[in-house]
Motif scaffolding. Structure first.
Motif, mmCIF file in Angstrom:
data_model
loop_
_atom_site.group_PDB
_atom_site.id
_atom_site.type_symbol
_atom_site.label_atom_id
_atom_site.label_comp_id
_atom_site.label_asym_id
_atom_site.label_seq_id
_atom_site.Cartn_x
_atom_site.Cartn_y
_atom_site.Cartn_z
ATOM 1 N N THR A 1 -2.038 -31.060 4.255
ATOM 2 C CA THR A 1 -3.231 -30.226 4.083
ATOM 3 C C THR A 1 -3.041 -28.811 4.611
ATOM 4 O O THR A 1 -3.990 -28.154 5.015
ATOM 5 C CB THR A 1 -4.458 -30.853 4.784
ATOM 6 N N ALA B 1 -11.566 -27.506 -2.428
ATOM 7 C CA ALA B 1 -11.042 -28.834 -2.768
ATOM 8 C C ALA B 1 -12.168 -29.861 -2.772
ATOM 9 O O ALA B 1 -12.260 -30.715 -3.664
ATOM 10 C CB ALA B 1 -9.947 -29.226 -1.772
ATOM 11 N N GLN C 1 -5.861 -36.657 -1.309
ATOM 12 C CA GLN C 1 -5.057 -35.815 -0.416
ATOM 13 C C GLN C 1 -4.977 -36.496 0.947
ATOM 14 O O GLN C 1 -6.002 -36.793 1.566
ATOM 15 C CB GLN C 1 -5.696 -34.430 -0.308
ATOM 16 N N TYR D 1 -3.003 -27.746 -0.082
ATOM 17 C CA TYR D 1 -4.295 -27.388 -0.692
ATOM 18 C C TYR D 1 -4.123 -26.659 -2.015
ATOM 19 O O TYR D 1 -4.893 -26.882 -2.960
ATOM 20 C CB TYR D 1 -5.145 -26.564 0.276
ATOM 21 N N PHE E 1 -9.979 -23.049 1.410
ATOM 22 C CA PHE E 1 -9.275 -24.052 0.588
ATOM 23 C C PHE E 1 -10.027 -25.395 0.616
ATOM 24 O O PHE E 1 -10.231 -26.034 -0.424
ATOM 25 C CB PHE E 1 -7.858 -24.270 1.146
ATOM 26 N N ALA E 2 -10.404 -25.819 1.820
ATOM 27 C CA ALA E 2 -11.010 -27.152 1.964
ATOM 28 C C ALA E 2 -12.348 -27.225 1.246
ATOM 29 O O ALA E 2 -12.688 -28.228 0.609
ATOM 30 C CB ALA E 2 -11.173 -27.479 3.450
#
Lengths: 560, 560
Positions: free
Chosen positions: A29, A189, A49, A34, A185-186
């Motif tokens: 991660t 996602a 992931q 990512y 990014f998180a």
């Protein structure tokens, strides 16, 4: 032909029961993971992931998180040129200086290196622009920071390739760091439906009867989890900084620790080897000094010391002698620590004492980029101080003695104090003149940038000022370390892992520091880590999502 | 569990037809291969020995062929002590200086390194004495040559461990070299019935249904040959000096070539990897400078320059500056070539110009140990000469320009001539005084030994003499090279190759530079190459011969 040969890292489909199933499994991660996960999802794949640690972000989360992108869309919008032929020459010249030849078709690189660098140039701009459009990156082009080799004749675009993350919640042009990058990014996602699972350590991959990689086995807090990947498995698990035995037998010289995520123990390497991959660039690493106390404590939150401000400040070896331009880019300082002296059979520079005075403390204290001159009120436990230089030397000796079991008993030579007096005298004369005749401190653009400004009244060389004739004096110890390593299996230009014959291993991708880097032992610029890492994650995610499903009757991939 | 995964280096028993059969196959004909072959034969095994090249001898044949053996029988006969604890500390201290700790159970080494070094100490004396008794070695203890670190406090037996081959046909105490060692080995192997086959390049190993290694497939001049090994296969095929891509991505810095046998391209590594072995010490090599002209010509008979005599002689970098003690052991000189200068993004010492005058030529010409000062009448094509220093610099520049495509365009800086004048002035003052204040040339015992005597009238420091104010002057170019590399799979203490879990791979042994060395990046002394190599070959041969036959109804091994 079948072999029962060593394969503790492998399992056969027939021997497992799947707990779960998805199109693409991404392992890791950090930014590479990512970029892959978001891109795969955006291309219509379902994604699980997996993260070995307790929290997301890997090494990226700890980083300044610049990303270096030739010919990026910010440059193009400003009309700044970064022509391909020039950029390739620049990267080739730095990657393999001893082989560089602008007249050769691959510029002196191997075919593989050339193809990868070319793919990076060709796709990095698109990758970053697309991820930005998707909201997965929020970049601030940082045009005031020069490349590490801005002064090199081959560098035709020394400014403009560096992009920093936007500070989340900050003003539109306020620069953040890796926590901001990972946060964005998180969020993306999550929005794209990526199924994130922490504390899942992947230790085996699963092969079908055609020897295609079709899943993984992870150890989790609640036991073994077996997951099928209909389309592909992408590893983005980082390097082997925290695998002491492997780094000792791979890197060019002694390394005490590193600021990579503490989960970066090279887990992907035996998996790749079991699948027939050849490892490359195993002598490469992103290098930086680290405060010795921190390296020995080896805490997960430890940082390297990337750029250390300070003008009335020098670094000296066990003989009290300067041996390096203290302002050089961190990558280029580390080999100095590795110098070997034959007659004494010792590393005289294995640890360098950084010494400064009250005025450097006044003007240059801070904690940015690992600056060890922590201001009063912060954790100064790695700093010793004394009223005089001989007393400072005693304090350094005592500190070093306390680390003896981790340093091969390394300590100051009896000549240290006497030599240091001469060193300071010589340094002070250089500082008065503004010219460092020994190491040319402050003469490269990046050195001025990283010094973060000079003190008032210094109009000669803002990186230098005479060290005070009176105390107090301060010191800390610096040791060779890595951000992370960058050796691993070769991939092709879309991130598929290659076996020893150069053929892709079906179903297997790698991006980032778990794969062999195509930059050799070089560090082209700030962000030359994450620029290629994000690009390769993007390309791997895209290609993985476009693979046909290897499972009959599998649910079709969700259309994007 | 079975896998069809990548195994181009493997074949299954059921898929081949054997052309021949023996108890033990030995691959390679250097000292490691011969020690294994002779020992296996002496222990009752039939042996087929395969050599990739046109002739026997591997790298050994090209070597001075000293072998360094702690507590050897010659020492014991003389009553010279070499106690185990001291010898282990000495080797540990050099192998991993940064980890060395005399208080720790493994002295700071890894468990594997410690076990291997201990096994070497425990068995080397016996191995060498036994091989000598068998007539396979004819040694001359060479007590006048100091260890490379004779002066180190931990070295309790600085003289006595070094043994040279006897010159075949020479007086009883006359020292020979690798051709003599190989000649004696080959004669013994032949007498013991070892079946030698040249021009057999082993590219695959054969596995039975239990995944035991039971044979090899070799390419020969007359086609593919498949040979069964009833007891074991022993690889002693040397390192990967002549695999440019692998050395670039493994060794600590640029290497131009090496004096290993030209067949040493790392062929065993993919075989070992396919069988699940983990490679170790891949950053290790036996290092030495080599004349650049020779490295670029890359002829099979090329030699490194190990010890270079000469007193009115200096080595300078592209700026005309001395950067190293020219008399240091060759291993320790090479990292100097790798220094990287950040601001110019260059290797300033990548090539060093060795410069000497007519008197050094007079007193120190020769060709021993790669001395480049070839006497008149010999091949002096790598030497340039001129009446003055500026003219000499022009000649060096011209020579370097002719090599430009192989050196990244490396050439002298415009400041070369001016700086060289200062360098010579400073060096000459040191020579007058007999003390090299910059690099302490001539202060270690080995440096005096390798200088091979001083000129008449030099009673201060026989390694130094002022360079003449008048020509002619001579120069040659020196570049970083290897004797060979020393990374490969780990073996256990009897030479069985270990997989990544640390378990022996059934039927597979390795000895010498194709296996991971337990000396790290160090070169303990002259012969620290062949001492361990012969010992591990002996141990592997012995253990292999004692394995049970894996072939039912096989002919019993011939009793010894």
């Amino acid at each position: 032909m079948t072999f029962q040969v060593f394969g503790a890292e492998l399992a056969r489909e027939a021997d497992v029961v799947f707990d779960d199933e998805t199109d693409v499994i991404v392992v890791g991660t950090g930014a590479g993971g990512y970029a892959a996960a978001v891109t795969a999802a955006k291309n219509g794949a379902t994604v699980i992931q997996l993260e070995k640690g307790d929290s997301i972000g890997g090494t990226t989360k700890k980083a300044a998180a610049a990303y270096w992108v030739p010919n990026n869309h910010y440059m193009r919008e400003k009309g700044w040129a970064d022509p391909k032929a020039d950029a390739l020459r620049h990267m080739a010249r730095l990657t393999r200086p001893q082989h560089y030849d602008p007249e050769k078709p691959t510029l002196g690189l191997t075919e593989w290196e050339y193809r990868m660098i070319e793919a990076f140039y060709d796709h990095a701009g698109d990758a970053i622009e697309t991820l930005t459009k998707w909201g997965a990156l929020e970049g601030i082009p940082w045009d005031i920071q020069p490349d590490y080799y801005a002064q090199m004749a081959e560098n035709k675009a020394p400014f403009g390739r560096i992009i920093y993350p936007h500070l989340q919640g900050g003003a539109p042009t306020e620069v953040g760091d890796g926590t901001d990058m990972i946060g964005v990014f998180a969020r993306t996602a999550d929005r794209e439906g990526v199924d994130l699972r922490l504390q899942h350590s992947v230790e085996r991959v699963i092969l079908d009867d055609n020897d295609e990689v079709i899943g993984v086995i992870a150890n989790s807090a609640t036991g073994r989890v077996v997951i099928r990947a209909r389309r592909a498995v992408i590893f983005a698990t980082g390097g082997f900084t925290h695998n002491e035995e492997l780094r000792t037998s791979s890197l060019p010289g002694p390394i005490f620790s590193g600021c990579a995520a503490s989960t970066n123990t090279g887990d992907f390497l035996p998996i790749a080897e079991a699948l027939g991959a050849e490892l490359t660039n195993m002598n490469g690493a992103w290098l930086a000094p680290m405060v010795l106390d921190r390296a020995i404590a080896n805490r997960p939150d430890q940082v390297c010391s990337f750029s250390i401000p300070g003008d009335s400040m020098v670094w000296v070896n066990k003989y009290g002698k300067r041996v390096v331009n203290e302002k050089s880019p961190y990558q280029d300082i580390v080999p100095t620590f590795w110098a070997w002296e034959s007659q004494k059979a010792e590393y005289p520079n294995l640890i360098l004492a950084m010494i400064w005075d009250a005025e450097s403390k006044l003007y240059h204290s801070g904690d940015k980029y690992g600056n060890p001159m922590i201001p009063d009120g912060g954790d100064q436990s790695h700093i010793v101080s004394a009223a005089t230089i001989p007393e400072l030397a005693d304090a350094i000796r005592e500190r070093l003695a306390s680390f003896s079991a981790s340093t091969g008993g390394w300590n100051l030579d009896p000549s240290f104090v006497e030599n240091l007096a001469s060193t300071i005298e010589r340094y002070n004369a250089f500082a008065e003149a503004g010219i460092d005749e020994d190491f040319h401190r402050g003469e490269a653009p990046i050195e001025l940038y990283f010094n973060m400004g000079g003190r008032p009244g210094n109009d000669k060389n803002e990186t230098m000022w005479p060290i005070s004739a009176t105390g107090p004096y301060y010191a800390t110890l610096l040791a060779p370390a890595t951000l992370d390593t960058k050796g691993g299996p070769r991939t092709n230009a879309v991130g598929r892992v290659l076996n020893r014959c150069g053929d892709p291993i079906p179903g297997l991708y790698a991006a980032g520091n778990c794969a062999g880097a195509f930059s050799g032992q070089s560090y082209w610029a700030g962000g030359a880590t994450l620029g290629p890492i994000i690009t390769m994650g993007y390309l791997a995610g895209q290609d993985a999502a476009r693979q046909p499903s290897r499972v009959e009757n599998a649910a079709p991939a969700i259309a994007s």
